[in-house]
Design a protein around this motif. Structure first.
Motif, PDB file in Angstrom:
ATOM      1  N   ASP A   1       0.842  -1.203   0.000  1.00 26.33           N
ATOM      2  CA  ASP A   1       0.000   0.000   0.000  1.00 26.33           C
ATOM      3  C   ASP A   1       0.876   1.252   0.000  1.00 26.33           C
ATOM      4  N   ILE A   2       1.889   1.182   0.853  1.00 22.52           N
ATOM      5  CA  ILE A   2       2.805   2.318   0.940  1.00 22.52           C
ATOM      6  C   ILE A   2       3.560   2.517  -0.369  1.00 22.52           C
ATOM      7  N   LEU A   3       4.043   1.393  -0.911  1.00 24.27           N
ATOM      8  CA  LEU A   3       4.796   1.488  -2.160  1.00 24.27           C
ATOM      9  C   LEU A   3       3.920   2.028  -3.286  1.00 24.27           C
ATOM     10  N   ASN A   4       2.658   1.638  -3.259  1.00 25.08           N
ATOM     11  CA  ASN A   4       1.730   2.168  -4.267  1.00 25.08           C
ATOM     12  C   ASN A   4       1.615   3.685  -4.170  1.00 25.08           C
ATOM     13  N   THR A   5       1.514   4.166  -2.937  1.00 26.74           N
ATOM     14  CA  THR A   5       1.436   5.614  -2.739  1.00 26.74           C
ATOM     15  C   THR A   5       2.710   6.292  -3.243  1.00 26.74           C
ATOM     16  N   LEU A   6       3.845   5.705  -2.874  1.00 23.51           N
ATOM     17  CA  LEU A   6       5.118   6.306  -3.278  1.00 23.51           C
ATOM     18  C   LEU A   6       5.312   6.251  -4.796  1.00 23.51           C
ATOM     19  N   ALA A   7       4.748   5.212  -5.404  1.00 24.63           N
ATOM     20  CA  ALA A   7       4.898   5.043  -6.851  1.00 24.63           C
ATOM     21  C   ALA A   7       4.204   6.150  -7.633  1.00 24.63           C
ATOM     22  N   GLU A   8       3.280   6.849  -6.946  1.00 23.36           N
ATOM     23  CA  GLU A   8       2.633   7.983  -7.621  1.00 23.36           C
ATOM     24  C   GLU A   8       3.601   9.150  -7.769  1.00 23.36           C
ATOM     25  N   GLU A   9       4.574   9.203  -6.872  1.00 24.23           N
ATOM     26  CA  GLU A   9       5.510  10.329  -6.841  1.00 24.23           C
ATOM     27  C   GLU A   9       6.873   9.979  -7.461  1.00 24.23           C
ATOM     28  N   TYR A  10       7.257   8.741  -7.245  1.00 22.12           N
ATOM     29  CA  TYR A  10       8.600   8.304  -7.672  1.00 22.12           C
ATOM     30  C   TYR A  10       8.494   7.075  -8.561  1.00 22.12           C
ATOM     31  N   LYS A  11       9.599   6.848  -9.271  1.00 25.18           N
ATOM     32  CA  LYS A  11       9.756   5.528  -9.883  1.00 25.18           C
ATOM     33  C   LYS A  11      10.374   4.657  -8.785  1.00 25.18           C
ATOM     34  N   VAL A  12       9.582   3.731  -8.251  1.00 24.85           N
ATOM     35  CA  VAL A  12      10.030   2.967  -7.083  1.00 24.85           C
ATOM     36  C   VAL A  12      10.736   1.678  -7.518  1.00 24.85           C
ATOM     37  N   LEU A  13      11.889   1.431  -6.902  1.00 24.20           N
ATOM     38  CA  LEU A  13      12.622   0.191  -7.161  1.00 24.20           C
ATOM     39  C   LEU A  13      12.671  -0.618  -5.874  1.00 24.20           C
ATOM     40  N   VAL A  14      12.404  -1.904  -5.993  1.00 27.80           N
ATOM     41  CA  VAL A  14      12.355  -2.759  -4.801  1.00 27.80           C
ATOM     42  C   VAL A  14      13.213  -4.007  -4.999  1.00 27.80           C
ATOM     43  N   PRO A  15      13.684  -4.582  -3.887  1.00 32.82           N
ATOM     44  CA  PRO A  15      14.426  -5.844  -3.997  1.00 32.82           C
ATOM     45  C   PRO A  15      13.443  -6.973  -4.267  1.00 32.82           C
ATOM     46  N   ALA A  16      13.679  -7.710  -5.338  1.00 35.12           N
ATOM     47  CA  ALA A  16      12.689  -8.732  -5.696  1.00 35.12           C
ATOM     48  C   ALA A  16      13.338  -9.935  -6.342  1.00 35.12           C
ATOM     49  N   LYS A  17      12.647 -11.054  -6.205  1.00 30.51           N
ATOM     50  CA  LYS A  17      13.064 -12.273  -6.900  1.00 30.51           C
ATOM     51  C   LYS A  17      12.640 -12.140  -8.347  1.00 30.51           C
ATOM     52  N   ILE A  18      13.545 -12.460  -9.243  1.00 34.52           N
ATOM     53  CA  ILE A  18      13.183 -12.427 -10.649  1.00 34.52           C
ATOM     54  C   ILE A  18      14.065 -13.379 -11.441  1.00 34.52           C
ATOM     55  N   GLU A  19      13.431 -14.196 -12.241  1.00 33.60           N
ATOM     56  CA  GLU A  19      14.142 -15.120 -13.135  1.00 33.60           C
ATOM     57  C   GLU A  19      15.261 -15.883 -12.415  1.00 33.60           C
ATOM     58  N   ASP A  20      14.933 -16.489 -11.332  1.00 33.06           N
ATOM     59  CA  ASP A  20      15.882 -17.341 -10.622  1.00 33.06           C
ATOM     60  C   ASP A  20      17.116 -16.603 -10.092  1.00 33.06           C
ATOM     61  N   THR A  21      16.953 -15.287  -9.908  1.00 34.58           N
ATOM     62  CA  THR A  21      17.982 -14.536  -9.200  1.00 34.58           C
ATOM     63  C   THR A  21      17.226 -13.434  -8.462  1.00 34.58           C
ATOM     64  N   SER A  22      17.924 -12.475  -7.905  1.00 38.15           N
ATOM     65  CA  SER A  22      17.198 -11.379  -7.267  1.00 38.15           C
ATOM     66  C   SER A  22      17.973 -10.085  -7.416  1.00 38.15           C
ATOM     67  N   LYS A  23      17.240  -9.010  -7.581  1.00 37.76           N
ATOM     68  CA  LYS A  23      17.871  -7.702  -7.750  1.00 37.76           C
ATOM     69  C   LYS A  23      16.817  -6.614  -7.558  1.00 37.76           C
ATOM     70  N   PHE A  24      17.230  -5.357  -7.656  1.00 34.44           N
ATOM     71  CA  PHE A  24      16.277  -4.263  -7.561  1.00 34.44           C
ATOM     72  C   PHE A  24      15.593  -4.079  -8.907  1.00 34.44           C
ATOM     73  N   ILE A  25      14.265  -4.129  -8.871  1.00 37.99           N
ATOM     74  CA  ILE A  25      13.515  -3.942 -10.113  1.00 37.99           C
ATOM     75  C   ILE A  25      12.394  -2.931  -9.876  1.00 37.99           C
ATOM     76  N   SER A  26      11.859  -2.437 -10.971  1.00 38.77           N
ATOM     77  CA  SER A  26      10.761  -1.477 -10.869  1.00 38.77           C
ATOM     78  C   SER A  26       9.589  -2.111 -10.131  1.00 38.77           C
ATOM     79  N   TYR A  27       9.063  -1.370  -9.201  1.00 37.07           N
ATOM     80  CA  TYR A  27       7.946  -1.888  -8.406  1.00 37.07           C
ATOM     81  C   TYR A  27       6.667  -1.952  -9.221  1.00 37.07           C
TER      82      TYR A  27
END
Lengths: 330, 295, 287
Positions: free
Chosen positions: A11-37
Motif C-alpha cells: 500500500d505504501i509502495l503504491n502511494t510512493l509510486a505515484e511520486e517516484y519511480k520505485v525500485l524494490v528488492p525482488a526475486k526475478i528469473e531465478d535470481t534477485s535484484k532491484f527492479i521497478s515496483y
C-alpha cells in the motif's frame, strides 16, 4: 516510531509510486535484484538481493553520447538521462556504504562524473536494517552497521511482522510525509541483529598490506582463481569501467560498461605490454585495491562485507580467508 | 559416503615425499560446512589440508593448464568428471598425459552447494544437478585408485528430456525463454573460465580490439557469446555441468550444451566426450558418410 | 592545490566544471608531420580554430576517432590555437590515425595529469633524456623552457633512436634546438649506418659517456631504456628527487575513475604521468 505492517507494505509502495519511480528488492528469473515496483513483484525482505543495486547508479552498459561520422566530419550529440525521481526501497547497510565508496570515486578528486552524479542526485533511498545476517555476511567487520545505514534518506527497521520508518534527511521527511496517513506511531524497539556466521577480524589489515606487495601469499591466494569477473560484477563497490563504441555505419554510440581487473585485457596496452600479465598480479590488485589502495586514497575500505563475492565465486576464493591470511602472514 | 580423507592425505604425502609429484591438486574445506575449495599442495606437511566429502564438486582438470610448463609431474585427484576433463585436455593437446598422476576417486554424487546455503544446516540437501545427470561417477582414466569403484547403475544415454521439452515449444516461446535468460547474463565469463573444454590460449571474446564481440552487455551480445561458446565446445563438452553450476545468475547453460550433444548423437552417432583420447572428435573431421542435408 | 577552482585537485588545471569530463570536444586535425615511418605529429584545434585546452608541459589528452576509439597521448607541444601530439602506430586507433588527412575531425578532451613540476625546475640546469617516441612527453617541457628561456638554466638534450630513420622531431634536433642560446643537443643511434656521422650507441651508455651534471634530469623512453639509464644517473650523483620520468598505463577515462591505470594507490592519469624517481620508489613495481 512510525510503523507499517509488512503485509501492508505494498500500500505504501503504491502511494510512493505515484511520486517516484520505485525500485524494490525482488526475486526475478531465478535470481534477485532491484527492479521497478509493480503490484505483482515478488519483494524479498528476509535477505539481501543477489545482484547489488549498483546498476541503478552505474549501469552495466551506459550510453554516453553519440557521434555522426561522415567522411572527415564528426558531430557530437548528447544523450539525456531519463528524467524523474527514483526511490530505492530496501537497500541494506552494506549497499548504502558502497554508495559512499562510489561517491568518493565519482564525485571527488577534481573531477565529477556527470553520468553518475545525475543518477545519484535523482535517487532517494530507504535503507532497511537486517535482522538476521546471511551466512556469507560480514559487514560489521568492515565497519558497517547493519542497523543504521550511511547516507540513507529514510532508515527502515525490520521489526518482525512490521517495518519501522525513520526520516534521516529532508528528502526522507518528504517521503514520510507522503505516506504518513498509512503509518501508525508505536513504541518499537529496534531488534538486536543476529550473530554473524563468518568471524572476520579486519583490524589493521590495510596497514599490514603496506609492506605486502611482494608477499608470497599472492601466489597462494591466486592459484585457484579462474580470472572470471563474477566477484567484480556482483560486488557493490567494484566500479571499474571500460569505454567503447558501437558503430553502425555513420552512427557511433559511445558507451561505458563494467570492466573487471580480473580480465587480462583490462591492462593490456596497445604495444603488447601488460603490467598485470597473470592471475597473481590481477588477484593481488583486486585485494590490494579493496583493502589497501582505496583506503590509502579515500580513507575507507572498498569492501562492505556484503558477501556476494563469496556467494558466487566458482572456486570459493573467500575474501574473509584472504583477510585472515594477510593478518597471519609474517 | 566412504571417508577417504585419510587415504587421500596419505597418497598425496607419499607422492610429494618421494618426489613423484611436485604438486598435488585436491580439495580443502571452505568456510562453510557446504563449501570446499581447490587446493594446491606442494609440501608433504600441508597434505593435512586435503579432504574428501560430499561437497568436493569442483572439476579440477582445467587447472592443469596452469602447470603446462612445470618441470615435473602433477598429482591430481579425479572424480569421473575430472577424469573426463583430463582426457579432454589431453585430446586437445593441451596436456601431456605423462605429466600427470591421476588419483581416481569414485564419486557418490556431490551435494548442491546453492541449495545447502538456502535450506540451512539441518536440511536434507539434494544432490547437485550436474551429479544427478552424471553417467560416469567412476573415473574413466586413472593411475592410482582409492577406495572402491561403485559401478553405480547409471543411464546408458544422456537424459535430454529437457531439450526435447524445449523443442516442442513454439519459436516465440523459445525466443522468450532464451532472451529472458541471456538478458540477465553478466558476461562474467565464469562459465567459460571453469570449462575444461574452453582451453584456447586466447579466447575470441578477449580479443576486444577485433570487434568480434562488443563489451556492451545486451541480450544479443550475450547470446552471441553463449551460442558461440556452446558451438565451440560442441562435441567436446564432457557434460561436467560446471558452467551451469557456477553461473551467478542461474542460466540453464547445460540446456544448450545438451541440445548440441543430442544433435551430434543424432547426426554422427552416439558420442560421449572425454572417455578416451585417440578417437577423432565428431566435429573434428568429416567422413563421406556424414549427413549433409543441412548444407 | 588547484587554484582555478575548488575541486580539491592537487595541481592546477583548467577544466570546465560544467562540462561532462568524459565527453570530448569536437576537434580537427590541422597539420600532420611525418616524424618517422611509424610516428606522426598531429596538430589539433577545436572546430572553431581554438586551442582545445591549455595543457601544462607533460599533461595528457584523450584523442578519438569516431568509429575507431579513444586513447590517451601526451601533448608534445602547444601553439596559439592548437595542441600537438606525436603518435606512434602501434594499435588499432593509432594505425587508423595514421591513415587520416588534415581536416579530419576528431574528439579531443583534456588536459589530464599532473604535468612536469615547473616550479621545481625553474632556474635549474636541465638534462632531457629521450629514446624513440619517448621524446614526445619531454618535448612539451623542452618547448616550454625554450618559450620561457630566461626562467631556466642550461638545457641539454640527449636523444637516441634505433636508426636515423627512427629519430623523431628531426627539425628540432638538428635545426631549431641547436640555435637556442645555452642549449646543447646530443643525438645517437643504436647502430652504425651509412650517411650518419654522429654518435653511435645506446642512450644509457651515451649518458654515462657524456657525464654531464645538470641539476635535474628528465628521462622518458621505453621501459628498457629507463631501466638502464637510471642506475647510471644515480651513479652520476643525481638525487632520486632530481630524476623525473613519465609512466604509461592503459587508460580509458583519464580522470581517475575507470580504475585500470593504477600503480598501487596512484592513478597514472591523475597523479602522473610525471613521477620523480623518489616517488616511483614508493610505488609497487607493476608498470
Amino acid at each position: 516510531m512510525l510503523v507499517v505492517l509488512k503485509a501492508k507494505l505494498k500500500d505504501i509502495l503504491n502511494t510512493l509510486a505515484e511520486e517516484y519511480k520505485v525500485l524494490v528488492p525482488a526475486k526475478i528469473e531465478d535470481t534477485s535484484k532491484f527492479i521497478s515496483y509493480k503490484d505483482n513483484v515478488d519483494i524479498i525482505l528476509d535477505e539481501n538481493v543477489k545482484l547489488s543495486p549498483k546498476d541503478v547508479f552505474f549501469p552495466q552498459t551506459e550510453k554516453m553520447y553519440k557521434m555522426k561520422t561522415v567522411k572527415t566530419s564528426m558531430e557530437l550529440e548528447n544523450i539525456t538521462d531519463e528524467a524523474g525521481k527514483k526511490l530505492l526501497f530496501g537497500v541494506r547497510s552494506c549497499d548504502m556504504k558502497s554508495l559512499d565508496c562510489f561517491d568518493q570515486v565519482f564525485l571527488t578528486k577534481g573531477y565529477i562524473d556527470e553520468f553518475y552524479k545525475n543518477k545519484r542526485d535523482s535517487v532517494v533511498t530507504i535503507a532497511l536494517s537486517c535482522s538476521q545476517p546471511m551466512q556469507t555476511c560480514f559487514c560489521s567487520a568492515m565497519g558497517v552497521d547493519s542497523q543504521k545505514a550511511v547516507g540513507a534518506d529514510v532508515q527502515a527497521y525490520d521489526l518482525g511482522d512490521k517495518i519501522g520508518l525513520e526520516a534521516i534527511s529532508d528528502e526522507g521527511s518528504k517521503v514520510i510525509e507522503l505516506i504518513k496517513g498509512q503509518l501508525t506511531e508505536e513504541g518499537a524497539e529496534v531488534p538486536q541483529p543476529g550473530e554473524f556466521y563468518l568471524k572476520v577480524d579486519a583490524d589493521g589489515v590495510s596497514e599490514k598490506l603496506n609492506g605486502m606487495f611482494e608477499s608470497p601469499i599472492w601466489d597462494d591466494v591466486s592459484k585457484k582463481c579462474l580470472n572470471c569477473g563474477a566477484c567484480t560484477y556482483v560486488c557493490p563497490t567494484c566500479h571499474c569501467f571500460d569505454i567503447s563504441q558501437e558503430v553502425r555505419g555513420e552512427n557511433v554510440t559511445k558507451y561505458r560498461c563494467w570492466d573487471s581487473c580480473m580480465f587480462g585485457e583490462y591492462t593490456q596496452m596497445a604495444g603488447g605490454h601488460n603490467p598485470r600479465p597473470t592471475k597473481k598480479e590481477r588477484v593481488r590488485n583486486r585485494f590490494m585495491h579493496k583493502l589497501n589502495y582505496f583506503p590509502d586514497r579515500y580513507n575507507m575500505l572498498l569492501c562492505t562485507g556484503c558477501g556476494r563475492c563469496i556467494n558466487v565465486c566458482p572456486v570459493n576464493l573467500d575474501i574473509t580467508s584472504v583477510i585472515k591470511q594477510i593478518k597471519e602472514a609474517e | 559416503m566412504v571417508d577417504l580423507t585419510l587415504e587421500i592425505r596419505k597418497t598425496a604425502k607419499e607422492l610429494l615425499e618421494k618426489g613423484e609429484a611436485k604438486v598435488v591438486l585436491g580439495w580443502e574445506k571452505g568456510n562453510f560446512p557446504y563449501s570446499t575449495t581447490p587446493v594446491f599442495i606442494d609440501k608433504p606437511e600441508d597434505t593435512e589440508r586435503l579432504i574428501w566429502d560430499e561437497y568436493c564438486i569442483n572439476n579440477l582438470a582445467l587447472y592443469m593448464l596452469d602447470y603446462k610448463h612445470l618441470d615435473g609431474k602433477v598429482g591430481i585427484f579425479v572424480k569421473g568428471c575430472d577424469s573426463r576433463g583430463i582426457n579432454r585436455l589431453v585430446q586437445d593437446k593441451q596436456l601431456d598425459r605423462e605429466k600427470v598422476i591421476l588419483i581416481g576417486l569414485s564419486c557418490p554424487g556431490m551435494k548442491d552447494e546453492k541449495k545447502a546455503k538456502e535450506l540451512g544446516p539441518n536440511a536434507d540437501i539434494p544432490m547437485a544437478q550436474k551429479c544427478q545427470d552424471c553417467r560416469y561417477p567412476d573415473p574413466v582414466v586413472y593411475d592410482v585408485f582409492l577406495g572402491e569403484k561403485q559401478n553405480k547403475k547409471v543411464p546408458e544415454k544422456i537424459d535430454t528430456s529437457d531439450v526435447e521439452e524445449m523443442e516442442t515449444k513454439s519459436p516465440d516461446e523459445k525466443y522468450r525463454f532464451f532472451t529472458t535468460n541471456y538478458e540477465k547474463c553478466l558476461r562474467c565469463y565464469a562459465c567459460r573460465n571453469v570449462c575444461p573444454a574452453c582451453n584456447c590460449k586466447e579466447c575470441i571474446f578477449d580479443q576486444t580490439a577485433t570487434g568480434w564481440l562488443a563489451k556492451a552487455n545486451n541480450v544479443s551480445n550475450n547470446m552471441f557469446f553463449a551460442l558461440t561458446r556452446a558451438m565451440h565446445v560442441g562435441g567436446r563438452c564432457i557434460e561436467c555441468g560446471e558452467c551451469e553450476r557456477v553461473c551467478s545468475v542461474n542460466i540453464p547453460i547445460m540446456l544448450l550444451n545438451k541440445k548440441i550433444i543430442k544433435d551430434i548423437n543424432f547426426l554422427f552417432g552416439d558420442y560421449d566426450a572425454g572417455l578416451e583420447t585417440e578417437e577423432r572428435l565428431p566435429l573434428g573431421g568429416y567422413d563421406y558418410t556424414d549427413p549433409e542435408e543441412f548444407m | 592545490m588547484c587554484e582555478n577552482c575548488s575541486c580539491g585537485n592537487d595541481h592546477n588545471h583548467d577544466h570546465d566544471h560544467d562540462q561532462n569530463v568524459l565527453i570530448p570536444q569536437r576537434g580537427k586535425i590541422i597539420n600532420i608531420v611525418e616524424e618517422t615511418s611509424d610516428t606522426k605529429t598531429f596538430s589539433i584545434s577545436t572546430i572553431d580554430d581554438k586551442k582545445p585546452f591549455d595543457p601544462q608541459p607533460g599533461q595528457l589528452g584523450m584523442l578519438s576517432l569516431g568509429n575507431v576509439g579513444e586513447a590517451i597521448f601526451s601533448v608534445t607541444n602547444k601553439g596559439e590555437n592548437h595542441i600537438e601530439m606525436a603518435i606512434k602506430a602501434v594499435g588499432e586507433l593509432t594505425n587508423a590515425l595514421h591513415e587520416v588527412e588534415v581536416g579530419q575531425e576528431v574528439g579531443i578532451r583534456g588536459a589530464y595529469g599532473n604535468g612536469f613540476p615547473l616550479d621545481f625546475c625553474k632556474g635549474k640546469d636541465l638534462l632531457f633524456i629521450g629514446g624513440g617516441i619517448g621524446l614526445a612527453p619531454v618535448r612539451s617541457l623542452i618547448m616550454h623552457c625554450i618559450r620561457n628561456r630566461d626562467d631556466y638554466g642550461k638545457l641539454t638534450v640527449i636523444y637516441g633512436a634505433r636508426s636515423k630513420a627512427d629519430l623523431c622531431f628531426k627539425e628540432d634536433l638538428f635545426e631549431n634546438w641547436p640555435k637556442v642560446p645555452n642549449m646543447d643537443v646530443f643525438v645517437t643511434i643504436d647502430r652504425e649506418e651509412e650517411g650518419w656521422d654522429g654518435h653511435v650507441g645506446f642512450v644509457p651508455s651515451y649518458v654515462e659517456e657524456l657525464a654531464l651534471k645538470p641539476q635535474v634530469t628528465v628521462v622518458c623512453g621505453p621501459p628498457i631504456m629507463i631501466k638502464f639509464t637510471l642506475p647510471g644517473l644515480q651513479k652520476m650523483g643525481y638525487a632520486d628527487t632530481d630524476i623525473i620520468t613519465t609512466l604509461e598505463m592503459r587508460m580509458k577515462c583519464g580522470v581517475g575513475k575507470c580504475g585500470r591505470c593504477n600503480i598501487g594507490s596512484k592513478y597514472v592519469c591523475l597523479d602522473g604521468p610525471v613521477f620523480t624517481l623518489a616517488e616511483m620508489k614508493d610505488l609497487p613495481q607493476e608498470y
